[in-house]
Design a protein around this motif. Structure first.
Motif, mmCIF file in Angstrom:
data_model
loop_
_atom_site.group_PDB
_atom_site.id
_atom_site.type_symbol
_atom_site.label_atom_id
_atom_site.label_comp_id
_atom_site.label_asym_id
_atom_site.label_seq_id
_atom_site.Cartn_x
_atom_site.Cartn_y
_atom_site.Cartn_z
ATOM 1 N N ALA A 100 -13.288 -4.514 1.033
ATOM 2 C CA ALA A 100 -13.781 -3.078 1.119
ATOM 3 C C ALA A 100 -12.948 -2.384 0.169
ATOM 4 O O ALA A 100 -13.149 -0.988 0.387
ATOM 5 C CB ALA A 100 -13.483 -2.565 2.740
ATOM 6 N N GLY A 101 -12.108 -2.857 -0.696
ATOM 7 C CA GLY A 101 -11.397 -1.915 -1.601
ATOM 8 C C GLY A 101 -10.152 -1.349 -1.063
ATOM 9 O O GLY A 101 -9.493 -0.490 -1.886
ATOM 10 N N LYS A 102 -9.561 -1.890 0.086
ATOM 11 C CA LYS A 102 -8.471 -1.546 0.401
ATOM 12 C C LYS A 102 -7.229 -2.199 0.044
ATOM 13 O O LYS A 102 -7.295 -3.602 0.033
ATOM 14 C CB LYS A 102 -8.297 -1.667 2.063
ATOM 15 C CG LYS A 102 -9.551 -0.970 2.612
ATOM 16 C CD LYS A 102 -9.593 0.605 2.287
ATOM 17 C CE LYS A 102 -10.897 1.152 3.274
ATOM 18 N NZ LYS A 102 -11.015 2.396 3.269
ATOM 19 N N HIS A 103 -6.095 -1.586 -0.524
ATOM 20 C CA HIS A 103 -5.108 -2.470 -0.769
ATOM 21 C C HIS A 103 -4.567 -3.209 0.529
ATOM 22 O O HIS A 103 -4.609 -2.618 1.793
ATOM 23 C CB HIS A 103 -3.823 -1.410 -1.284
ATOM 24 C CG HIS A 103 -4.295 -0.832 -2.397
ATOM 25 N ND1 HIS A 103 -4.595 -1.162 -3.895
ATOM 26 C CD2 HIS A 103 -4.438 0.715 -2.579
ATOM 27 C CE1 HIS A 103 -5.016 -0.359 -4.485
ATOM 28 N NE2 HIS A 103 -4.632 0.971 -3.749
ATOM 29 N N VAL A 104 -3.759 -4.297 0.706
ATOM 30 C CA VAL A 104 -3.172 -4.877 1.625
ATOM 31 C C VAL A 104 -1.894 -5.209 1.758
ATOM 32 O O VAL A 104 -1.390 -5.747 0.515
ATOM 33 C CB VAL A 104 -4.229 -6.080 1.854
ATOM 34 C CG1 VAL A 104 -3.571 -7.206 3.056
ATOM 35 C CG2 VAL A 104 -5.654 -5.877 2.239
ATOM 36 N N LEU A 105 -1.035 -5.207 2.722
ATOM 37 C CA LEU A 105 0.087 -5.590 3.042
ATOM 38 C C LEU A 105 -0.116 -6.602 4.300
ATOM 39 O O LEU A 105 -0.469 -6.173 5.180
ATOM 40 C CB LEU A 105 1.274 -4.452 3.414
ATOM 41 C CG LEU A 105 2.776 -5.091 3.685
ATOM 42 C CD1 LEU A 105 3.202 -5.691 2.730
ATOM 43 C CD2 LEU A 105 3.647 -3.835 3.735
ATOM 44 N N CYS A 106 0.675 -7.803 4.188
ATOM 45 C CA CYS A 106 0.215 -8.578 5.000
ATOM 46 C C CYS A 106 1.352 -9.419 5.228
ATOM 47 O O CYS A 106 2.172 -9.958 4.637
ATOM 48 C CB CYS A 106 -0.809 -9.804 4.760
ATOM 49 S SG CYS A 106 -1.125 -11.027 6.137
ATOM 50 N N GLU A 107 1.711 -9.439 6.628
ATOM 51 C CA GLU A 107 3.047 -9.952 7.107
ATOM 52 C C GLU A 107 2.981 -11.514 7.009
ATOM 53 O O GLU A 107 1.949 -12.308 6.636
ATOM 54 C CB GLU A 107 3.211 -10.033 8.766
ATOM 55 C CG GLU A 107 4.380 -8.876 9.133
ATOM 56 C CD GLU A 107 5.683 -9.183 8.542
ATOM 57 O OE1 GLU A 107 6.122 -10.301 8.203
ATOM 58 O OE2 GLU A 107 6.300 -8.225 7.942
#
Length: 391
Positions: A100-107
């Motif tokens: 969806a074009g969102k930056h992501v930070l994932c644990e």
């Protein structure tokens, strides 16, 4: 340009428990101590329980709430999705957000399986080509003493690396009466001590040395195989016929490893080390010196210079609180130590800075995949009676 006039970055956080609270504090705090190129806004907090997530949002400083993570991704005022859910949902949420074009930070760990991690890394690579960034949350990399350790190794101060030994010791489930939780269920957590805390020391040792693990030989054990389930009233069942649930993950994992540069390594991850609450211990021995770190004394790095005369040689205790040390200049005067929460703040700083610069932050999803492959190799080795398993 003042902070108020800088472009904003709307953040949507999925999950509001332990990690959600730590991440919330980081998003709130980072722009007050660091000169960030973007202004993070705590836009939306998501959780399945409407009442609980509303309460959490009020406590943690979020502007609005959602009860479906998909609504967060759909929102135009969210530019980054922060995933703080159990491992079984990481892949679905992160991939949907990236697409969806969102930056992501994932644990961490990135996923529950190598296949999921591969799909996430592939989605991250495709998104990066479109300017969408992603990072996995190995926050202990951001401890200033760890940053100094990496620099000393990179600068050649300890020479060629020969030995690496790492431990992550906790005791929070050593009591057999401790209740079941999602962290003890393989379908939700992926693995137990191995993935929950072992992943950290795998990442830390690879980060400090600049090398990767190429093979392992592992042992795993579940000491308490049944635990009491919470009742509807919130009380725990007891002995004598009370309902219990099966523990389907490891309580402890030990493994040997070999690094790409030839160094030998030993790892221990356990949640049954009575008296140890959050003890991360790492030592690296090289041809010219050694480094030692203990998170229970996290503002200190011990350094041994093998070139000093034997008469005066010894481990030197470096208090890593000087302005020139990683991240420290933004905080307090020398000698005023930092704590657990600061690693999360530094993570936000590095991520926001990379996004503004159009650069891929680290550790990347590809780095998370590498750690996942190590965890998988340990499990396969343990299942095969500790046979050496290549990664």
């Amino acid at each position: 340009m003042t902070s108020a006039n800088r472009p904003s970055l709307g953040v949507g956080l999925i999950g509001y428990a332990f990690m959600g609270a730590a991440h919330s504090q980081a998003w709130r705090t980072a722009p007050h101590f660091f000169d960030l190129p973007l202004r993070p806004e705590l836009t939306a907090l998501a959780g399945r329980n409407a009442a609980a997530v509303t309460d959490a949002a009020q406590r943690l400083g979020w502007k609005s709430t959602e009860t479906d993570w998909r609504r967060v991704i759909e929102r135009d005022d969210v530019g980054l999705v922060d995933v703080c859910t159990p491992g079984d949902t990481h892949a679905e949420i992160a991939i949907a957000a990236l697409e969806a074009g969102k930056h992501v930070l994932c644990e961490k760990p990135l996923a529950n399986t190598v296949a999921e991690a591969e799909a996430m890394a592939d989605a991250a690579a495709k998104a990066a080509a479109q300017g969408v960034r992603s990072m996995v949350g190995f926050t202990y990399r951001r401890v200033p003493a760890i940053g100094l350790a990496r620099k000393l190794v990179s600068d050649g101060r300890i020479g060629d690396i020969r030995h690496v030994r790492a431990q992550y010791l906790q005791d929070w489930i050593a009591d057999p009466a401790a209740p079941m939780s999602w962290r003890l269920e393989k379908d939700k957590a992926g693995s137990g001590a191995l993935g929950d805390i072992g992943a950290h020391i795998v990442d830390l040792t690879q980060h400090i040395t600049g090398q990767t693990l190429t093979g392992v030989s592992g042992l795993m054990e579940t000491f308490v195989k049944e635990r009491p389930l919470p009742t509807e009233t919130g009380k725990l069942g007891g002995v004598g016929g009370a309902e219990t649930g099966a523990v389907t993950v490891d309580d402890a994992a030990l493994f040997l490893g070999r690094f790409s540069g030839g160094a030998l390594a030993s790892f221990e991850a356990t949640r049954f080390a009575l008296g140890r609450k959050n003890a991360i211990r790492i030592e690296v021995n090289g041809s010219a010196g050694s480094l030692a770190f203990d998170f229970e004394d996290m503002n200190v790095l011990e350094f041994f210079d093998g070139g000093e005369p034997a008469e005066s040689a010894g481990f030197r205790r470096i208090l890593v609180t000087e302005p020139m040390h990683p991240y420290v200049g933004a905080w307090w005067p020398a000698g005023h130590g930092l704590g657990y929460e600061h690693g999360f703040t530094h993570q936000v700083v590095d991520l926001v800075t990379a996004i503004a610069a159009g650069e891929d932050p680290t550790p990347s999803f590809a780095d998370g995949l590498q750690v996942q492959r190590v965890l998988d190799a340990v499990e396969r080795s343990a299942a095969n009676n500790s046979a050496f398993t290549e990664i």
